[in-house]
Motif scaffolding. Structure first.
Motif, short mmCIF file in Angstrom:
data_model
loop_
_atom_site.label_atom_id
_atom_site.label_comp_id
_atom_site.label_asym_id
_atom_site.label_seq_id
_atom_site.Cartn_x
_atom_site.Cartn_y
_atom_site.Cartn_z
N TRP A 50 0.83 -1.21 0.00
CA TRP A 50 0.00 0.00 0.00
C TRP A 50 0.86 1.25 0.00
O TRP A 50 0.56 2.23 -0.70
N HIS A 93 -0.31 9.85 -2.35
CA HIS A 93 -1.22 9.54 -1.25
C HIS A 93 -1.80 10.82 -0.65
O HIS A 93 -2.97 10.85 -0.24
N TYR A 125 -5.20 12.16 -1.55
CA TYR A 125 -6.42 11.51 -1.06
C TYR A 125 -6.75 11.94 0.38
O TYR A 125 -7.79 11.54 0.90
N PRO A 152 -10.08 8.07 2.93
CA PRO A 152 -9.26 6.94 2.50
C PRO A 152 -7.83 7.03 3.01
O PRO A 152 -7.19 6.01 3.25
N PHE A 183 -3.99 4.32 6.08
CA PHE A 183 -4.87 3.99 4.97
C PHE A 183 -6.10 3.26 5.48
O PHE A 183 -5.99 2.21 6.11
N ASN A 184 -7.26 3.83 5.22
CA ASN A 184 -8.52 3.13 5.46
C ASN A 184 -8.70 2.21 4.24
O ASN A 184 -9.26 2.61 3.23
N GLU A 221 -12.06 1.71 2.36
CA GLU A 221 -12.51 2.92 1.68
C GLU A 221 -11.56 3.30 0.54
O GLU A 221 -12.00 3.74 -0.53
N TYR A 222 -10.26 3.13 0.76
CA TYR A 222 -9.28 3.44 -0.28
C TYR A 222 -9.49 2.53 -1.49
O TYR A 222 -9.43 2.97 -2.64
N THR A 223 -9.74 1.24 -1.24
CA THR A 223 -10.00 0.30 -2.34
C THR A 223 -11.24 0.73 -3.12
O THR A 223 -11.24 0.73 -4.36
N ARG A 224 -12.29 1.09 -2.39
CA ARG A 224 -13.51 1.55 -3.06
C ARG A 224 -13.24 2.80 -3.88
O ARG A 224 -13.70 2.94 -5.02
N GLN A 225 -12.48 3.74 -3.31
CA GLN A 225 -12.20 4.99 -4.00
C GLN A 225 -11.36 4.77 -5.24
O GLN A 225 -11.62 5.36 -6.30
#
Length: 314
Positions: free
Chosen positions: A94, A190, A193, A200, A264-265, A268-272
């Motif tokens: 990540w 990063h 974001y 995220p 990193f959330n 939420e980061y994956t969704r974003q």
């Protein structure tokens, strides 16, 4: 007497200080009626944590795609097709994703492919696909697992770009220099974001409390054997500094160190990232690839192999 010079910065800082003072209040002080200084706890008062094991709702175990020689970032050919490998980031996936994604994009730009297939929908696949799609190329992701099913989505995430990134004696002589450049590029991306809906990426406090309890002995490394690289010092000054916290909410006299950590959330980061990729016109298709030949047979002018642990099977 000269008049004080008011600037936008001084007004904001003064207003913020007044707001924090009101939030901390007299009850936060060790002396009744006397508030502690702004930032006395380092990050404000902390709520008690309920750490009862009965509260556990889910335990997730994953394997990391680690390579002693460090991540594989390499351009090869599969017939007439450009094939770029981007996997094997250990515990730094990540953290380093964007730096390696932009490096993949730069390698692609030498041939400027119009259509690209990315294999793998974890963080490496998503970021690589976004970086390439931003050049105007049409990008499709082919993966056995959708983004929220991938091993990346099961990880925890803090800024740790040198965690299990390679072994001493196994990496190339220029690895540390290249790693630092990619880590700095990734950190900058990063930051874009931070502040987005759903948080995220955000900076959260971490504390380390000194204790009288003896440290648990770890398994020793035999003399002369390889060890994990320690490159964190190369990035000093990039993230907020850590230090001893003279004021803190913990009942200890042994001292506390702490600071802010980029966090990193992951869900939420994956969704974003998925949403950002689709907004660029990308598409994701579920497919099972059993060999490098099948990977090279995917449509497009170029293919990016971001299969992570799955690269071992290929």
């Amino acid at each position: 007497m000269s008049r004080p010079c008011l600037t936008r910065r001084s007004v904001i800082v003064t207003s913020l200080g007044a707001s924090l003072a009101g939030c901390i209040g007299p009850q936060a002080s060790g002396t009744p009626g006397v508030p502690k200084p702004i930032g006395a706890y380092g990050f404000g008062a902390l709520k008690p944590l309920d750490l009862d094991p009965a509260n556990l709702t889910k335990i997730t175990v994953c394997l990391r795609p680690f390579r002693p020689a460090g991540p594989r970032l390499q351009a090869t050919r599969a017939g007439e097709k450009l094939l770029i490998h981007n996997y094997g980031h250990g515990g730094s996936g990540w953290s380093l994703a964007w730096g390696y994604a932009e490096a993949v994009r730069d390698m692609m730009m030498a041939e400027r492919p119009q259509t690209v297939s990315v294999v793998g929908a974890g963080v490496m696949g998503l970021t690589s696909a976004i970086a390439i799609a931003e050049t105007g190329a049409r990008v499709s992701i082919f993966a056995r697992e959708m983004p929220m099913e991938s091993a990346s989505a099961k990880a925890t995430g803090v800024w740790s770009p040198s965690s299990r990134i390679g072994m001493t004696g196994a990496v190339g002589s220029d690895f540390a220099t290249r790693w630092e450049a990619l880590a700095r590029r990734s950190y900058a991306r990063h930051l874009l974001y931070v502040g987005r809906a759903g948080h995220p990426v955000e900076f959260t406090p971490r504390f380390y409390i000194r204790s009288d309890a003896p440290a648990t002995p770890l398994a020793g490394v035999p003399d002369g054997s390889s060890r994990f690289l320690g490159l964190g010092r190369n990035l000093r000054g990039l993230a907020p500094p850590w230090g001893t916290r003279p004021w803190h909410p913990f009942p200890t006299e042994r001292g506390v160190r702490g600071g802010l950590v980029m966090t990193f959330n992951v869900a939420e980061y994956t969704r974003q990232l998925t949403e950002d990729f689709l907004a660029l016109g990308g598409r994701i298709e579920r497919v099972e690839l059993a060999s490098l030949e099948a990977l090279a047979g995917l449509p497009g002018d170029a293919v990016v192999n971001c299969t992570g642990f799955g690269a071992r099977g290929l």
